[in-house]
Scaffold this motif. Structure first.
Motif, PDB file in Angstrom:
ATOM      1  N   ASN A  44       0.944  -1.283  -0.046  1.00 61.26           N
ATOM      2  CA  ASN A  44      -0.060  -0.043   0.149  1.00 61.26           C
ATOM      3  C   ASN A  44       1.033   1.282  -0.034  1.00 61.26           C
ATOM      4  O   ASN A  44       2.169   1.018  -0.087  1.00 61.26           O
ATOM      5  CB  ASN A  44      -0.964  -0.296   1.207  1.00 61.26           C
ATOM      6  CG  ASN A  44      -0.143   0.071   2.624  1.00 61.26           C
ATOM      7  OD1 ASN A  44       0.825   0.661   2.683  1.00 61.26           O
ATOM      8  ND2 ASN A  44      -0.923  -0.372   3.558  1.00 61.26           N
ATOM      9  N   GLU A  45       0.286   2.350   0.043  1.00 64.48           N
ATOM     10  CA  GLU A  45       1.109   3.647  -0.052  1.00 64.48           C
ATOM     11  C   GLU A  45       2.112   3.810   1.063  1.00 64.48           C
ATOM     12  O   GLU A  45       3.396   4.130   0.714  1.00 64.48           O
ATOM     13  CB  GLU A  45       0.027   4.892  -0.073  1.00 64.48           C
ATOM     14  CG  GLU A  45      -0.633   4.973  -1.439  1.00 64.48           C
ATOM     15  CD  GLU A  45      -1.036   6.258  -1.462  1.00 64.48           C
ATOM     16  OE1 GLU A  45      -1.067   7.040  -2.499  1.00 64.48           O
ATOM     17  OE2 GLU A  45      -2.311   6.520  -0.839  1.00 64.48           O
ATOM     18  N   LEU A  46       1.895   3.621   2.265  1.00 60.05           N
ATOM     19  CA  LEU A  46       2.722   3.808   3.285  1.00 60.05           C
ATOM     20  C   LEU A  46       3.832   2.708   3.269  1.00 60.05           C
ATOM     21  O   LEU A  46       4.992   3.009   3.469  1.00 60.05           O
ATOM     22  CB  LEU A  46       2.212   3.640   4.866  1.00 60.05           C
ATOM     23  CG  LEU A  46       1.246   4.828   5.339  1.00 60.05           C
ATOM     24  CD1 LEU A  46       0.637   4.487   6.528  1.00 60.05           C
ATOM     25  CD2 LEU A  46       2.247   5.863   5.455  1.00 60.05           C
ATOM     26  N   LYS A  48      -1.230  -0.147  -4.145  1.00 59.01           N
ATOM     27  CA  LYS A  48      -2.710  -0.104  -3.869  1.00 59.01           C
ATOM     28  C   LYS A  48      -2.627   1.124  -2.911  1.00 59.01           C
ATOM     29  O   LYS A  48      -2.045   1.697  -2.023  1.00 59.01           O
ATOM     30  CB  LYS A  48      -2.848  -1.239  -2.839  1.00 59.01           C
ATOM     31  CG  LYS A  48      -2.785  -2.437  -3.464  1.00 59.01           C
ATOM     32  CD  LYS A  48      -3.182  -3.599  -2.551  1.00 59.01           C
ATOM     33  CE  LYS A  48      -2.128  -3.933  -1.645  1.00 59.01           C
ATOM     34  NZ  LYS A  48      -2.241  -4.965  -0.665  1.00 59.01           N
ATOM     35  N   ARG A  49      -3.501   2.124  -3.669  1.00 57.22           N
ATOM     36  CA  ARG A  49      -3.567   3.559  -3.057  1.00 57.22           C
ATOM     37  C   ARG A  49      -5.254   3.546  -2.539  1.00 57.22           C
ATOM     38  O   ARG A  49      -5.613   4.726  -2.516  1.00 57.22           O
ATOM     39  CB  ARG A  49      -3.446   4.418  -4.333  1.00 57.22           C
ATOM     40  CG  ARG A  49      -2.059   4.136  -5.003  1.00 57.22           C
ATOM     41  CD  ARG A  49      -1.878   5.271  -6.036  1.00 57.22           C
ATOM     42  NE  ARG A  49      -1.734   6.593  -5.291  1.00 57.22           N
ATOM     43  CZ  ARG A  49      -1.674   7.758  -5.953  1.00 57.22           C
ATOM     44  NH1 ARG A  49      -1.873   7.662  -7.530  1.00 57.22           N
ATOM     45  NH2 ARG A  49      -1.567   9.115  -5.485  1.00 57.22           N
ATOM     46  N   GLY A  50      -5.827   2.573  -2.051  1.00 61.35           N
ATOM     47  CA  GLY A  50      -7.249   2.809  -1.649  1.00 61.35           C
ATOM     48  C   GLY A  50      -8.231   3.208  -2.631  1.00 61.35           C
ATOM     49  O   GLY A  50      -8.376   2.963  -3.853  1.00 61.35           O
ATOM     50  N   ALA A  51      -9.009   4.385  -2.067  1.00 59.73           N
ATOM     51  CA  ALA A  51     -10.131   5.092  -3.254  1.00 59.73           C
ATOM     52  C   ALA A  51      -9.193   5.655  -4.284  1.00 59.73           C
ATOM     53  O   ALA A  51     -10.051   6.033  -5.070  1.00 59.73           O
ATOM     54  CB  ALA A  51     -10.830   5.924  -2.090  1.00 59.73           C
ATOM     55  N   ASP A  52      -7.934   5.825  -4.141  1.00 59.72           N
ATOM     56  CA  ASP A  52      -7.612   6.503  -5.405  1.00 59.72           C
ATOM     57  C   ASP A  52      -7.138   5.375  -6.469  1.00 59.72           C
ATOM     58  O   ASP A  52      -6.170   5.943  -7.265  1.00 59.72           O
ATOM     59  CB  ASP A  52      -6.341   7.429  -4.937  1.00 59.72           C
ATOM     60  CG  ASP A  52      -6.761   8.563  -4.174  1.00 59.72           C
ATOM     61  OD1 ASP A  52      -7.747   9.190  -4.626  1.00 59.72           O
ATOM     62  OD2 ASP A  52      -6.118   9.030  -3.150  1.00 59.72           O
TER      63      ASP A  52
END
Length: 316
Positions: A197-199, A228-232
């Motif tokens: 993910n981003e972090l 993976k950027r969630g909602a983005d």
């Protein structure tokens, strides 16, 4: 040569999640008491959630893991069986308890509290070329939580790749915050797909800048990095360049397992022969469905539901 017995061998941690939903506060605050609206004991663990969802999405899956001789272990085994996952390589330890994760989904982000229990054991003990040859793909999640698997995973992935299998890894968060350790570097050299993910991406790559970070991780030997950027949405990076998908907006009830659901959708699409853009769309749809339900496996019922979601969004 005999055909594979299953599509995916998932190797990793197996534990339940205790999800505390409907938290009224914005974030944790020491010394206070906070209210929540509901709780749910559900199948947890990054590897197991992805394994179950890949089975629901039309892949034949098997899991190699340890559980304790306790109610939580029996709960996890029963959840896999109910979802038609092959549990022949799920073993029971007579003394160590099954691990447990308490999930606190706050409005801005989640907090996970994990007791490792049997996660510290090596789920790959006893896995040889004969078992690997039964699969098309090997998936591992929560690298940093699995103390005994970590130093063995590079060898296992190398063996899988030599047999013609693809491999994928979702490292999860590093509680020690050491990140790109020697054992991880060795594993990445034999990893077909990395799912940060981003972090996690920023810590692993040493930068939050997508192109530079992708280049650094690809230089470690990874075949492709799927950010993976969630909602983005999500970004797929390999030696051919970057491909992006904007993702889908969804009202988030619980973000637990959304990334694992994305992994399952992406891998299911990949193993069914889809191109990178279609894999990203399918993974994003699975993630959006997951956040709209409580628990990591509550939102994705089958591939038809995901296709219906995609068709509805295309018409909107």
């Amino acid at each position: 040569m005999s055909l594979p017995r299953f599509d995916v061998l998932a190797i990793g941690e197996l534990n339940p999640d205790l999800v505390l939903a409907g938290l009224q506060a914005d974030q944790p605050r020491l010394g206070t008491e906070q209210e929540f609206g509901a709780y749910l004991l559900t199948l947890g663990s990054s590897t197991a959630i992805a394994c179950v969802l890949m089975q629901r999405l039309g892949l034949a899956t098997a899991m190699s893991a340890w559980v304790g001789d306790d109610d939580y272990g029996r709960f996890c085994r029963a959840a896999l069986v109910a979802n038609h996952v092959d549990v022949e390589w799920v073993r029971t330890h007579p003394a160590l308890p099954t691990g447990l994760t308490v999930c606190l989904p706050y409005p801005a982000d989640r907090l996970l509290l994990t007791c490792k229990g049997t996660m510290t054991l090596n789920p790959a003990d006893g896995i040889d070329e004969g078992l690997l040859a039964c699969a098309r793909h090997v998936h591992v999640g929560s690298f940093f939580l699995q103390d005994q698997l970590r130093p063995q995973l590079a060898r296992l992935f190398a063996m899988a790749r030599a047999l013609g299998l693809t491999t994928s890894l979702d490292t999860g968060w590093d509680p020690q915050e050491q990140w790109l350790s020697d054992d991880l570097r060795e594993t990445l050299a034999h990893t077909s797909i990395l799912f940060p993910n981003e972090l996690e991406f920023e810590h692993l790559a040493g930068t939050g800048e997508v192109e530079a970070g992708m280049a650094r991780l690809l230089d470690c030997g990874v075949g492709a990095v799927v950010l993976k950027r969630g909602a983005d949405g999500a970004v797929h990076g390999d030696r051919a360049g970057l491909r992006r998908h904007a993702g889908f907006r969804a009202k988030a009830v619980d973000t637990t397992g959304a990334g694992d659901s994305f992994n399952a959708g992406y891998l299911a699409a990949m193993l069914h022969g889809a191109a990178a853009n279609e894999r990203l769309a399918f993974g994003n749809a699975c993630g959006a469905l997951t956040v709209a339900a409580i628990g990591g496996t509550g939102g994705v019922s089958d591939a038809d539901a995901v296709r219906a979601f995609l068709a509805a969004r295309a018409e909107a």
